[in-house]
Design a protein around this motif. Structure first.
Motif, mmCIF file in Angstrom:
data_model
loop_
_atom_site.group_PDB
_atom_site.id
_atom_site.type_symbol
_atom_site.label_atom_id
_atom_site.label_comp_id
_atom_site.label_asym_id
_atom_site.label_seq_id
_atom_site.Cartn_x
_atom_site.Cartn_y
_atom_site.Cartn_z
ATOM 1 N N ASP A 28 0.997 -1.088 0.169
ATOM 2 C CA ASP A 28 0.009 0.003 -0.036
ATOM 3 C C ASP A 28 0.987 1.393 0.053
ATOM 4 O O ASP A 28 0.579 2.226 -0.661
ATOM 5 C CB ASP A 28 -0.784 0.139 1.183
ATOM 6 C CG ASP A 28 -1.818 1.110 1.147
ATOM 7 O OD1 ASP A 28 -2.338 1.690 0.084
ATOM 8 O OD2 ASP A 28 -2.278 1.625 2.394
ATOM 9 N N ASP A 86 -0.048 6.943 3.726
ATOM 10 C CA ASP A 86 0.217 5.437 4.528
ATOM 11 C C ASP A 86 0.904 5.608 5.898
ATOM 12 O O ASP A 86 1.676 4.778 6.048
ATOM 13 C CB ASP A 86 0.525 4.444 3.657
ATOM 14 C CG ASP A 86 0.031 3.233 4.054
ATOM 15 O OD1 ASP A 86 -0.858 2.929 4.780
ATOM 16 O OD2 ASP A 86 0.889 2.221 3.857
ATOM 17 N N HIS A 111 -4.857 6.202 6.655
ATOM 18 C CA HIS A 111 -6.047 5.286 6.839
ATOM 19 C C HIS A 111 -5.723 4.653 8.356
ATOM 20 O O HIS A 111 -6.217 3.471 8.616
ATOM 21 C CB HIS A 111 -6.400 4.369 6.023
ATOM 22 C CG HIS A 111 -5.746 3.099 5.742
ATOM 23 N ND1 HIS A 111 -5.770 1.932 5.569
ATOM 24 C CD2 HIS A 111 -4.128 3.157 5.572
ATOM 25 C CE1 HIS A 111 -4.863 1.013 5.684
ATOM 26 N NE2 HIS A 111 -3.750 1.960 5.294
ATOM 27 N N HIS A 112 -4.684 4.908 9.107
ATOM 28 C CA HIS A 112 -4.336 4.227 10.344
ATOM 29 C C HIS A 112 -5.280 4.874 11.539
ATOM 30 O O HIS A 112 -5.285 5.938 11.731
ATOM 31 C CB HIS A 112 -2.977 4.630 10.799
ATOM 32 C CG HIS A 112 -2.144 3.719 9.891
ATOM 33 N ND1 HIS A 112 -1.224 4.278 8.549
ATOM 34 C CD2 HIS A 112 -1.678 2.365 9.901
ATOM 35 C CE1 HIS A 112 -0.738 3.080 8.191
ATOM 36 N NE2 HIS A 112 -1.015 2.097 8.662
ATOM 37 N N ALA A 131 -4.277 3.342 1.816
ATOM 38 C CA ALA A 131 -3.899 4.673 1.392
ATOM 39 C C ALA A 131 -4.090 4.761 0.050
ATOM 40 O O ALA A 131 -4.617 5.975 -0.488
ATOM 41 C CB ALA A 131 -2.666 5.175 2.022
ATOM 42 N N ASP A 159 -3.445 -4.075 0.951
ATOM 43 C CA ASP A 159 -3.774 -3.922 2.338
ATOM 44 C C ASP A 159 -5.156 -4.570 2.766
ATOM 45 O O ASP A 159 -5.535 -4.751 3.651
ATOM 46 C CB ASP A 159 -3.973 -2.563 2.379
ATOM 47 C CG ASP A 159 -2.728 -1.878 3.347
ATOM 48 O OD1 ASP A 159 -1.549 -2.358 3.395
ATOM 49 O OD2 ASP A 159 -2.884 -0.703 3.643
HETATM 50 MN MN MN Z 1 -1.830 0.952 4.459
#
Ligand code: MN
Ligand code: 5GP
Length: 323
Positions: A28, A86, A111-112, A131, A159
């Motif tokens: 990703d 990411d 996107h964490h 991401a 991912d």
């Molecule tokens: Mn990722």
């Protein structure tokens, strides 16, 4: 969900751009950086520089056109805009963080769930699969080339464990559909970058499975590899991707822990969960981060110290979930 921004608006008057992702780059990370980088190079001819920075480019990702332009060293440069993709926190940018500190504007796309937010412009959606999915939402599909599409598709596929994990939404599938419409051999791309392992990678996977142990009535599985084992097989951290997912695939297991020794009394930890335990909380406690079902951190001490500390937190959460 954080509001998406207008890419054209943010790039008005901008001449020099840097794009970077997290250390130990995965699919990703490479896919989102390359996808955005190619798109900007192809559609914004007035830009003087679109420089991509990653700590390394694992060999299997070299099948993507454009990976040869990714810089793995960090010359003295300044940029108008720095994209962090990411990456859950600035520390995970490694050496690329120096460009962030001197850039005119910082744009964070991530996107964490462990990302507390950084940068002047933020597009952070923990529900997003990847991401790469978020990068796609910023772009105009009509202007997306097949090479950029390929990179983003790879990021999304990696991912989501090839569209298998719960982070896969109908939007993820729609975007993946739009991307394959650009026309590339996605079957070959995933074979080469995701499924296929070298002989030595398979051997070390076998070793990790053989030496794994079940704890907590079979709800937790652990496996650890020492530096001397990695040296024996001639493998590095990059070759160990996928081991923790394979451990998690054991029937009855809720949480999988995989560690490998990176230095004396230092271990890189990978955690996977089926959803009952939030492993991002566990990893964050030990200075790392990630997602509810996939997270990681680096820990000091003996292998027993590390496992004792981790399992204490996991057991607590498991007990709470069961009550
Ligand atoms: Mn990722
Ligand atoms: P993996 O176990 O595949 O290395 O990582 C799983 C997830 O946790 C990824 O989303 C990755 O970005 C995150 N992660 C892994 N290690 C670390 C770490 O040391 N710090 C932080 N903040 N996140 C990590």
């Amino acid at each position: 969900m954080m509001k998406m921004f207008d890419l054209d608006q943010e790039l008005k008057g901008v001449k020099r751009i840097a794009i970077a992702g997290h250390i130990r780059p995965d699919g990703d990370c490479v896919g989102s950086c390359l996808g955005l980088g190619l798109y900007l190079r192809e559609n914004y001819p007035a830009l003087e520089a679109v420089d991509l920075y990653l700590e390394s480019v694992p060999e299997r990702f070299r099948v993507l056109e454009g990976t040869e332009t990714i810089r793995t060293s960090y010359p003295k440069e300044t940029y108008d805009v720095f994209f962090s993709l990411d990456c859950g926190d600035i520390g995970r940018l490694g050496n690329a963080a120096e460009y962030l500190h001197t850039a005119g504007k910082v744009i964070c796309v991530d996107h964490h769930i462990s990302n507390h937010g950084f940068g002047d412009v933020q597009f952070i959606e923990p529900e997003a699969s990847s991401a790469s999915e978020l990068v796609y939402l910023l772009l105009d599909d009509k202007k997306l080339s097949v090479n950029a599409a390929k990179a983003l598709y790879m990021g999304i596929a990696h991912d989501t464990g090839v569209f298998q994990y719960s982070c896969t939404s109908s939007r993820t599938m729609e975007i993946a559909g739009k991307l394959i419409d650009k026309g590339f051999d996605f079957n070959e791309l995933l074979d080469l970058t995701f499924f296929q392992k070298t002989y030595l990678q398979n051997q070390i996977l076998g070793r990790a499975l053989l030496e794994s142990m079940l704890l907590m009535d079979g709800k937790c599985i652990i496996s650890a590899l020492r530096k001397k084992d990695l040296d024996f097989y001639g493998v590095t951290g990059e070759d160990l991707e996928g081991i923790v997912s394979q451990l998690r695939n054991t029937a009855g297991v809720e949480v999988a822990i995989f560690l490998y020794e990176t230095a004396i009394q230092e271990f890189k930890v990978s955690l996977r969960s089926n959803g009952k335990v939030d492993v991002s909380r566990v990893a964050s406690y030990f200075g790392g981060g990630g997602h509810v079902r996939a997270a990681g951190c680096t820990m000091q001490g003996s292998v027993y110290d590390v496992l004792n500390n981790l399992t204490l937190h996991i057991e607590k959460q498991l007990k709470a979930a069961e009550n």
